[in-house]
Write an enzyme that holds these catalytic residues in place. Sequence first.
Site, PDB file in Angstrom:
ATOM      1  N   ASP A  26       0.752  -0.966   0.095  1.00  0.00           N
ATOM      2  CA  ASP A  26      -0.133  -0.008   0.245  1.00  0.00           C
ATOM      3  C   ASP A  26       1.153   1.328   0.130  1.00  0.00           C
ATOM      4  O   ASP A  26       2.280   0.789   0.651  1.00  0.00           O
ATOM      5  CB  ASP A  26      -0.890  -0.291   0.784  1.00  0.00           C
ATOM      6  CG  ASP A  26      -2.200  -0.874   1.360  1.00  0.00           C
ATOM      7  OD1 ASP A  26      -2.572  -2.095  -0.008  1.00  0.00           O
ATOM      8  OD2 ASP A  26      -2.591  -1.169   2.548  1.00  0.00           O
ATOM      9  N   MET A  27       0.695   1.988  -0.812  1.00  0.00           N
ATOM     10  CA  MET A  27       0.684   3.604  -0.475  1.00  0.00           C
ATOM     11  C   MET A  27       1.336   3.356   0.994  1.00  0.00           C
ATOM     12  O   MET A  27       2.740   4.304   1.003  1.00  0.00           O
ATOM     13  CB  MET A  27       0.152   4.995  -1.214  1.00  0.00           C
ATOM     14  CG  MET A  27       1.329   5.954  -1.068  1.00  0.00           C
ATOM     15  SD  MET A  27      -0.066   7.660  -1.776  1.00  0.00           S
ATOM     16  CE  MET A  27      -0.108   6.839  -3.323  1.00  0.00           C
TER      17      MET A  27
END
Length: 321
Positions: free
Chosen positions: A142-143
């Site tokens: 995930d970012m």
Amino acid sequence: MADSVTVSAVEDGTRLLRWFVRNYPSMPHREFYRLCRGGQIRVNSSRCRGQEILRAGDVIRIPPTIREFADVPKKTESGEQFSLVDLEKLRHAIIYNDDDLVVFNKPAGLAVQGGSGIRKSVDKMAAALFPYHKISLVHRLDMETSGILVVAKNQRAAQFLSRAFQNKTANKEYVALLNGDVKEDRGIIDDYLLKGRVFDTPERENGTGARPSHAVTEYRVLSRVSDALTWIEFSPKTGRTHQLRLHSAFVLNAPIVGDDLYGRNKKISGGLEAVVSTNNLFLFAYKITFQHPTTGRMVTFRAAPPKFMVAVMKLLEFEMP
């Protein structure tokens, strides 16, 4: 006065012209060749024509007249934009690099894959760092998640590593700080996920007819603080979107600290709000093990936790596994 820059291992094999285009993107080619002809640009004190192949350790003479062309943001076809400074930060995040793959300690807030609305991403920036390789993502983070990310540098390695992650022969381990008290010291979460929701069975959701994806996570509690926080190790056996975040929030009833998506409404108790106050997600991929695509040997890489996590670890006397 002219500057001198030493070619890094990452830049080994790059042509001199390509090196200058990457580092001084607004400099016209005619200016580059003029400076080469005049002896203003040199490699290891020798005159050059511009097409020389650079090797790690080579020293490039940089004339002061071209400083104005440095650090102009680069744009890709997808609209992404990143600067030389961004590339240098990602280069310093490399913890391993060979002809087949590169392993990054990805910082929180950096997207792995580019797309609409993404200003910069690992895949596009890695392609700029390694212009003579075919960069391919073989797994995701995930970012908001920081930690180890493996990127393939050729098609053969990409196919091999993608299969390893799909077949679960590559093992990833995370540490996280949870907002809540996880009672069991160890456990296995085995359920199904679909669009940010957790299901007990794989039956299709009535509203959409979609079938939830099987998700399995092993966990081990490392430490607890005042029945308010849990320092935990996760070993996901599947790789579903937001798997660890969903399992923390809805199965363990203890969302990951800093998770604005699944834990924004749960306040930290025990007077510990100020201690862990941060805009970052306390989820870190610290370790990965997989078979190397060329040597066939099992390799393990570990990454150092980010500074925001280290500060809290020291205050709460947490240790890495």
